[in-house]
Design an enzyme around this catalytic site. Structure first.
Site, PDB file in Angstrom:
ATOM      1  N   PRO A  15      14.215  85.165   4.292  1.00 30.10           N
ATOM      2  CA  PRO A  15      12.762  84.759   4.422  1.00 30.10           C
ATOM      3  C   PRO A  15      11.893  85.859   4.135  1.00 30.10           C
ATOM      4  O   PRO A  15      12.294  87.088   3.637  1.00 30.10           O
ATOM      5  CB  PRO A  15      12.731  84.618   5.933  1.00 30.10           C
ATOM      6  CG  PRO A  15      13.770  85.252   6.502  1.00 30.10           C
ATOM      7  CD  PRO A  15      14.946  85.283   5.759  1.00 30.10           C
ATOM      8  N   GLU A  88      11.036  88.376  -6.482  1.00 29.30           N
ATOM      9  CA  GLU A  88      10.394  87.193  -6.126  1.00 29.30           C
ATOM     10  C   GLU A  88      10.980  85.852  -7.444  1.00 29.30           C
ATOM     11  O   GLU A  88      10.051  85.202  -8.296  1.00 29.30           O
ATOM     12  CB  GLU A  88       8.820  87.200  -6.420  1.00 29.30           C
ATOM     13  CG  GLU A  88       8.334  88.505  -5.604  1.00 29.30           C
ATOM     14  CD  GLU A  88       8.269  87.923  -4.196  1.00 29.30           C
ATOM     15  OE1 GLU A  88       8.584  86.668  -3.830  1.00 29.30           O
ATOM     16  OE2 GLU A  88       7.639  88.715  -3.426  1.00 29.30           O
ATOM     17  N   CYS A 144      11.991  87.469  14.109  1.00 35.00           N
ATOM     18  CA  CYS A 144      11.368  86.529  14.536  1.00 35.00           C
ATOM     19  C   CYS A 144       9.991  87.118  15.483  1.00 35.00           C
ATOM     20  O   CYS A 144      10.076  87.988  16.328  1.00 35.00           O
ATOM     21  CB  CYS A 144      11.925  85.412  15.525  1.00 35.00           C
ATOM     22  SG  CYS A 144      10.801  84.028  16.052  1.00 35.00           S
ATOM     23  N   CYS A 178      12.640  82.581  13.743  1.00 32.83           N
ATOM     24  CA  CYS A 178      14.010  82.055  13.600  1.00 32.83           C
ATOM     25  C   CYS A 178      13.864  80.544  13.532  1.00 32.83           C
ATOM     26  O   CYS A 178      12.714  79.943  13.708  1.00 32.83           O
ATOM     27  CB  CYS A 178      14.563  82.507  15.100  1.00 32.83           C
ATOM     28  SG  CYS A 178      13.561  81.654  16.490  1.00 32.83           S
TER      29      CYS A 178
END
Ligand code: ADP
Ligand code: MG
Length: 201
Positions: A15, A88, A144, A178
């Site tokens: 992420p 990316e 997270c 998360c």
């Protein structure tokens, strides 16, 4: 990984804020120490920082060549280059899959860094195929922002009804989450958008 006459495909995914760009820079710097010629590319869409640099959220920087699409990338790979870095990579068209494969078959070590999932939790662009054809995959997590556990997802803070997959942004736009804390918000936003309809319908 030492240079060999055979190329390879490495994919670093995870992420936002997981350190994909940092890891790409780390691998590229080691290749440079080994005196291998390196070229790093990035899609023109990613204009968050300097157009000609790849910059991590922790402010590490390497020079990069911005390209419009995968054809332009292929055209700009120099014969003397040994290592091709692409940051990316999820923003490229699907043709990037063939091009990365072709480069690896021609002897280049190709290191791709990209988001595996978009903010909706859907596999991003060419990533599923890139992950499948890769010789080596590293999936890394962020932290997270709600609970401090390992984050595998990116949460978009700005909710829009007609949300596009691509919205290049920074700390104010996205947060690492998360699975649990990403999913809680997902349910809430679906409730909001469907004006009360059950998420499980
Ligand atoms: P990516 O390319 O995956 O978005 P970067 O390599 O640009 O990630 O940045 C990683 C850095 O971001 C970390 O080393 C850390 O300094 C910073 N960071 C900011 N927020 C977070 C977070 N929620 N989890 C982990 N790292 C974070
Ligand atoms: Mg990055």
């Amino acid at each position: 990984m030492a240079y060999s006459q055979y190329g390879s495909i490495e994919v670093v995914c995870g992420p936002m804020f997981s350190g994909k760009t940092e890891e790409l820079i780390r691998r590229v710097k080691r290749a440079q120490i080994a005196k291998l010629r390196v070229q790093i590319f990035k899609p023109k869409i990613d204009d968050r920082y300097d157009a000609n640099d790849v910059v991590s959220h922790s402010s590490q920087v390497v020079k990069a060549i911005p390209v419009q699409d995968s054809d332009e990338l292929l055209g700009k790979v120099h014969d003397l280059t040994r290592v091709v870095g692409i940051d990316e990579v999820q923003f490229f068209d699907n043709k990037i899959v063939d091009i990365v494969n072709k480069l690896a078959n021609r002897g280049f070590r190709v290191i791709c860094a990209g988001l595996d999932l978009d903010f909706k939790g859907v596999p991003f662009g060419p990533m599923p195929e890139l992950l499948a054809i890769a010789d080596e995959v590293q999936k890394i997590s962020a932290i997270c922002t709600i609970c401090g556990n390992a984050a595998s997802r990116s949460h978009r803070l700005i909710q829009k009804e007609d949300a596009d997959q691509v919205m290049v942004g920074e700390l104010e736009t996205y947060e690492a989450r998360c699975r649990q804390h990403w999913f809680v918000e997902e349910i809430e936003s679906k409730h909001f958008h469907r004006s009360g309809a059950s998420f499980f319908n």
